[in-house]
Design an enzyme around this catalytic site. Structure first.
Site, PDB file in Angstrom:
ATOM      1  N   GLY A  90      -3.668  -2.855   0.915  1.00  0.00           N
ATOM      2  CA  GLY A  90      -4.364  -3.034  -0.367  1.00  0.00           C
ATOM      3  C   GLY A  90      -3.510  -2.807  -1.603  1.00  0.00           C
ATOM      4  N   GLY A  91      -2.232  -2.441  -1.398  1.00  0.00           N
ATOM      5  CA  GLY A  91      -1.387  -2.123  -2.559  1.00  0.00           C
ATOM      6  C   GLY A  91      -0.634  -3.319  -3.115  1.00  0.00           C
TER       7      GLY A  91
ATOM      8  N   LEU B 242      -2.865 -10.162  -1.911  1.00  0.00           N
ATOM      9  CA  LEU B 242      -4.291 -10.491  -1.821  1.00  0.00           C
ATOM     10  C   LEU B 242      -5.151  -9.246  -1.630  1.00  0.00           C
ATOM     11  CD1 LEU B 242      -4.047 -13.728   0.390  1.00  0.00           C
ATOM     12  CD2 LEU B 242      -3.996 -13.488  -2.100  1.00  0.00           C
TER      13      LEU B 242
ATOM     14  N   TYR C 196      -3.826 -21.228  10.977  1.00  0.00           N
ATOM     15  CA  TYR C 196      -3.119 -21.452  12.250  1.00  0.00           C
ATOM     16  C   TYR C 196      -3.556 -20.461  13.341  1.00  0.00           C
ATOM     17  CZ  TYR C 196       0.444 -18.186  10.293  1.00  0.00           C
ATOM     18  OH  TYR C 196       1.094 -17.118   9.743  1.00  0.00           O
TER      19      TYR C 196
HETATM   20  C1  HXC Z   1      14.269 -13.253  12.750  1.00  0.00           C
HETATM   21  C2  HXC Z   1      13.731 -11.098  12.081  1.00  0.00           C
HETATM   22  C3  HXC Z   1      13.496 -11.536  10.753  1.00  0.00           C
HETATM   23  C4  HXC Z   1      13.686 -12.935  10.474  1.00  0.00           C
HETATM   24  C5  HXC Z   1      13.154  -9.401  10.838  1.00  0.00           C
HETATM   25  N1  HXC Z   1      13.525  -9.776  12.081  1.00  0.00           N
HETATM   26  N2  HXC Z   1      13.138 -10.459  10.013  1.00  0.00           N
HETATM   27  N3  HXC Z   1      14.102 -11.941  13.073  1.00  0.00           N
HETATM   28  N4  HXC Z   1      14.061 -13.746  11.496  1.00  0.00           N
HETATM   29  N5  HXC Z   1      13.466 -13.428   9.258  1.00  0.00           N
HETATM   30  C6  HXC Z   1      13.669  -8.911  13.256  1.00  0.00           C
HETATM   31  C7  HXC Z   1      14.661  -7.771  13.036  1.00  0.00           C
HETATM   32  O1  HXC Z   1      15.993  -8.197  13.248  1.00  0.00           O
HETATM   33  C8  HXC Z   1      14.198  -6.798  14.116  1.00  0.00           C
HETATM   34  O2  HXC Z   1      14.639  -7.208  15.390  1.00  0.00           O
HETATM   35  C9  HXC Z   1      12.694  -6.971  14.141  1.00  0.00           C
HETATM   36  O3  HXC Z   1      12.437  -8.258  13.538  1.00  0.00           O
HETATM   37  C10 HXC Z   1      11.974  -5.925  13.332  1.00  0.00           C
HETATM   38  O4  HXC Z   1      12.529  -5.915  12.016  1.00  0.00           O
HETATM   39  P1  HXC Z   1      12.361  -4.686  11.032  1.00  0.00           P
HETATM   40  O5  HXC Z   1      12.845  -5.078   9.705  1.00  0.00           O
HETATM   41  O6  HXC Z   1      12.889  -3.455  11.675  1.00  0.00           O
HETATM   42  O7  HXC Z   1      10.764  -4.535  11.074  1.00  0.00           O
HETATM   43  P2  HXC Z   1       9.784  -3.782  10.152  1.00  0.00           P
HETATM   44  O8  HXC Z   1      10.435  -2.777   9.268  1.00  0.00           O
HETATM   45  O9  HXC Z   1       8.677  -3.332  11.026  1.00  0.00           O
HETATM   46  O10 HXC Z   1       9.290  -4.942   9.138  1.00  0.00           O
HETATM   47  C11 HXC Z   1       8.319  -5.789   9.480  1.00  0.00           C
HETATM   48  C12 HXC Z   1       8.548  -7.161   8.909  1.00  0.00           C
HETATM   49  C13 HXC Z   1       8.703  -7.160   7.367  1.00  0.00           C
HETATM   50  C14 HXC Z   1       7.351  -8.019   9.311  1.00  0.00           C
HETATM   51  C15 HXC Z   1       9.781  -7.744   9.531  1.00  0.00           C
HETATM   52  O11 HXC Z   1       8.877  -8.471   6.890  1.00  0.00           O
HETATM   53  C16 HXC Z   1       7.522  -6.559   6.684  1.00  0.00           C
HETATM   54  O12 HXC Z   1       7.436  -5.349   6.557  1.00  0.00           O
HETATM   55  N6  HXC Z   1       6.581  -7.376   6.209  1.00  0.00           N
HETATM   56  C17 HXC Z   1       5.320  -6.900   5.586  1.00  0.00           C
HETATM   57  C18 HXC Z   1       4.830  -7.821   4.546  1.00  0.00           C
HETATM   58  C19 HXC Z   1       4.720  -9.277   4.952  1.00  0.00           C
HETATM   59  O13 HXC Z   1       5.399  -9.733   5.874  1.00  0.00           O
HETATM   60  N7  HXC Z   1       3.852  -9.993   4.245  1.00  0.00           N
HETATM   61  C20 HXC Z   1       3.636 -11.398   4.501  1.00  0.00           C
HETATM   62  C21 HXC Z   1       2.304 -11.614   5.078  1.00  0.00           C
HETATM   63  S1  HXC Z   1       2.028 -13.291   4.792  1.00  0.00           S
HETATM   64  P3  HXC Z   1      15.874  -6.487  16.178  1.00  0.00           P
HETATM   65  O14 HXC Z   1      15.883  -7.127  17.511  1.00  0.00           O
HETATM   66  O15 HXC Z   1      17.073  -6.794  15.335  1.00  0.00           O
HETATM   67  O16 HXC Z   1      15.538  -5.028  16.209  1.00  0.00           O
HETATM   68  C22 HXC Z   1       1.158 -14.030   5.952  1.00  0.00           C
HETATM   69  C23 HXC Z   1       0.713 -15.401   5.475  1.00  0.00           C
HETATM   70  C24 HXC Z   1       0.574 -16.444   6.449  1.00  0.00           C
HETATM   71  O17 HXC Z   1       0.920 -13.526   7.002  1.00  0.00           O
HETATM   72  C25 HXC Z   1       0.152 -17.807   5.923  1.00  0.00           C
HETATM   73  C26 HXC Z   1       0.782 -18.326   4.682  1.00  0.00           C
HETATM   74  C27 HXC Z   1       0.321 -19.686   4.241  1.00  0.00           C
HETATM   75  P1  NAP Z   2       1.563  -8.975   1.256  1.00  0.00           P
HETATM   76  O1  NAP Z   2       1.389  -8.656  -0.203  1.00  0.00           O
HETATM   77  O2  NAP Z   2       2.937  -8.909   1.821  1.00  0.00           O
HETATM   78  O3  NAP Z   2       0.580  -8.021   2.058  1.00  0.00           O
HETATM   79  C1  NAP Z   2       0.856  -7.452   3.270  1.00  0.00           C
HETATM   80  C2  NAP Z   2       0.490  -5.979   3.181  1.00  0.00           C
HETATM   81  O4  NAP Z   2       0.530  -5.413   4.481  1.00  0.00           O
HETATM   82  C3  NAP Z   2       1.425  -5.173   2.306  1.00  0.00           C
HETATM   83  O5  NAP Z   2       0.669  -4.487   1.324  1.00  0.00           O
HETATM   84  C4  NAP Z   2       2.094  -4.184   3.250  1.00  0.00           C
HETATM   85  O6  NAP Z   2       2.294  -2.928   2.604  1.00  0.00           O
HETATM   86  C5  NAP Z   2       1.061  -4.101   4.365  1.00  0.00           C
HETATM   87  N1  NAP Z   2       1.650  -3.725   5.654  1.00  0.00           N
HETATM   88  C6  NAP Z   2       2.673  -4.334   6.311  1.00  0.00           C
HETATM   89  N2  NAP Z   2       2.957  -3.676   7.438  1.00  0.00           N
HETATM   90  C7  NAP Z   2       2.077  -2.647   7.532  1.00  0.00           C
HETATM   91  C8  NAP Z   2       1.858  -1.611   8.470  1.00  0.00           C
HETATM   92  N3  NAP Z   2       2.599  -1.511   9.560  1.00  0.00           N
HETATM   93  N4  NAP Z   2       0.865  -0.724   8.230  1.00  0.00           N
HETATM   94  C9  NAP Z   2       0.101  -0.817   7.116  1.00  0.00           C
HETATM   95  N5  NAP Z   2       0.253  -1.771   6.190  1.00  0.00           N
HETATM   96  C10 NAP Z   2       1.227  -2.672   6.392  1.00  0.00           C
HETATM   97  O7  NAP Z   2       1.024 -10.442   1.620  1.00  0.00           O
HETATM   98  P2  NAP Z   2      -0.305 -11.242   1.247  1.00  0.00           P
HETATM   99  O8  NAP Z   2       0.098 -12.632   1.034  1.00  0.00           O
HETATM  100  O9  NAP Z   2      -1.101 -10.528   0.205  1.00  0.00           O
HETATM  101  O10 NAP Z   2      -1.098 -11.202   2.635  1.00  0.00           O
HETATM  102  C11 NAP Z   2      -2.353 -10.532   2.772  1.00  0.00           C
HETATM  103  C12 NAP Z   2      -3.098 -11.087   3.957  1.00  0.00           C
HETATM  104  O11 NAP Z   2      -3.422 -12.452   3.730  1.00  0.00           O
HETATM  105  C13 NAP Z   2      -2.330 -11.057   5.277  1.00  0.00           C
HETATM  106  O12 NAP Z   2      -3.214 -10.759   6.336  1.00  0.00           O
HETATM  107  C14 NAP Z   2      -1.839 -12.475   5.413  1.00  0.00           C
HETATM  108  O13 NAP Z   2      -1.583 -12.828   6.745  1.00  0.00           O
HETATM  109  C15 NAP Z   2      -3.005 -13.219   4.846  1.00  0.00           C
HETATM  110  N6  NAP Z   2      -2.721 -14.584   4.397  1.00  0.00           N
HETATM  111  C16 NAP Z   2      -2.002 -14.792   3.258  1.00  0.00           C
HETATM  112  C17 NAP Z   2      -1.780 -16.084   2.830  1.00  0.00           C
HETATM  113  C18 NAP Z   2      -1.050 -16.380   1.555  1.00  0.00           C
HETATM  114  O14 NAP Z   2      -0.876 -17.548   1.245  1.00  0.00           O
HETATM  115  N7  NAP Z   2      -0.639 -15.386   0.799  1.00  0.00           N
HETATM  116  C19 NAP Z   2      -2.266 -17.149   3.586  1.00  0.00           C
HETATM  117  C20 NAP Z   2      -2.966 -16.900   4.755  1.00  0.00           C
HETATM  118  C21 NAP Z   2      -3.206 -15.599   5.141  1.00  0.00           C
HETATM  119  P3  NAP Z   2       3.502  -1.916   2.977  1.00  0.00           P
HETATM  120  O15 NAP Z   2       4.758  -2.698   2.926  1.00  0.00           O
HETATM  121  O16 NAP Z   2       3.388  -0.858   1.921  1.00  0.00           O
HETATM  122  O17 NAP Z   2       3.186  -1.362   4.320  1.00  0.00           O
END
Ligand code: HXC
Ligand code: NAP
Length: 291
Positions: free
Chosen positions: A23-24, A27, A156
């Protein structure tokens, strides 16, 4: 009236306590802001406390609502139990769980390590499972009724998609969980629903899914029949309705909010919208000749 106006009447969520994972930012923050405006008390939770506290203060200042930040990594069941307890100690019984936290990146699946695949599944599927189990079991134990869970998935989740396979796998699981528990746990007074958003620009999604030049090459708005991306308030309006008592008869539903994006990709002849108007007359003549 425009599509970004606020939809529900004042006080629509008064008396509700809502927990928004992730929530921080993005979306989750936008939905939280509207819930607060509608009178809910909201807890925002994710891994980074500093970021959360900054967001909670900003949300309190802009909405005048009651927002509390709790750090919790949803991958860890014990942390989720702790967070749940902290929320109840602070605000009392919880009415709504919004599973919004997610992780994602694009990559050819053969390039992923096992750990990389797990990183996404653990946040999205295990994280949602952890929160749902902790909150759900407590609601059953305390016989608290009129509660609901809203899960944020993606389109998806039901179509599948290459290059985001861990996310598609996990979101598909979350959708199955939503529909399954909507039936199984309805007897305890719980509703379960989901939203599948199309493209809604956020830093988190855009930095990871459209890095560098990709954002120019693949303008997400061009994939949407309505020709634009979503506005955060449009999603917040829908989410607020779904978690509110106005949504009391909505259960087991996944609402797609994507301007028609996924259907455009699915319809076999939809690519024909590239044909100029004048050419249709020529094509018609050619078809009639064949007769
Ligand atoms: C290949 C990757 C990678 C990449 C990380 N890894 N990024 N591999 N391509 N781009 C690998 C790393 O090398 C590592 O593997 C493993 O993944 C874990 O990486 P960490 O960085 O240690 O993981 P972690 O700290 O847990 O971070 C999680 C994360 C990071 C998902 C990778 O991006 C994150 O914290 N994201 C949170 C926010 C987020 O993603 N928001 C987007 C949601 S949008 P190895 O083997 O090297 O250990 C969404 C929208 C969908 O879902 C629809 C849109 C239209
Ligand atoms: P975002 O800002 O990156 O939000 C993801 C959030 O998840 C961050 O606040 C992150 O905070 C938190 N998070 C990640 N890992 C976590 C963990 N292990 N424990 C607790 N919290 C964690 O992205 P967003 O676009 O707003 O996405 C929100 C939602 O919408 C997601 O479910 C995404 O799949 C969905 N969605 C987004 C889109 C789009 O177009 N934006 C489209 C389809 C669906 P911390 O890093 O502080 O943990």
């Amino acid at each position: 009236m425009t599509h970004t106006d606020k939809m529900l009447r004042e006080g629509s969520l008064t008396g509700k306590v809502i927990v928004v994972t992730g929530g921080g930012s993005g979306l989750g923050k936008a939905m939280t802001s509207y819930f607060l405006e509608l009178g809910a008390k909201v807890v925002i939770t994710s891994r980074k406390l500093e970021k959360l506290e900054k967001a909670a203060k900003e949300l309190r200042d802009t909405t005048g609502g009651d927002c509390f930040a709790v750090a919790c990594d949803v991958r860890d069941y014990e942390q989720v139990e702790q967070m749940h307890k902290q929320v109840i100690d602070h605000f009392g019984p919880i009415d709504v769980l919004l599973n919004n936290a997610a992780g994602n990146f694009i990559a050819p699946t053969e390039n992923l390590s096992s750990n990389a695949f797990d990183a996404i599944v653990d946040i999205v599927l295990t994280g949602t499972k952890n929160c749902t189990m902790v909150f759900g079991k407590h609601w059953i134990k305390t016989k608290q009724k009129n509660v609901n869970v809203l899960n944020i998935v993606t389109t998806y989740a039901f179509t599948g998609s290459g290059y985001v396979v861990p996310s598609a796998t996990a979101k598909g699981g979350v959708l199955a969980m939503t529909r399954s528990l909507a039936v199984e746990w309805s007897k305890y007074g719980m509703r379960f629903n989901a939203i599948a958003p199309g493209p809604f620009p956020t830093k988190g999604a855009w930095d990871r899914l459209l890095p560098g030049p990709l954002v120019k090459k693949f303008d997400p708005a061009k994939k949407v029949p309505l020709g634009r991306v979503g506005e955060h308030q449009e999603l917040a309006n829908l989410a607020a309705y779904m978690v509110s008592d106005f949504g009391a008869y909505l259960n087991g539903e996944v609402v797609v909010l994507d301007g028609g994006e996924w259907l455009k990709g699915a319809g076999q002849f939809n690519m024909l919208d590239k044909i100029p108007k004048a050419l249709w007359t020529v094509l018609k003549k050619a078809m009639l000749k064949k007769k």
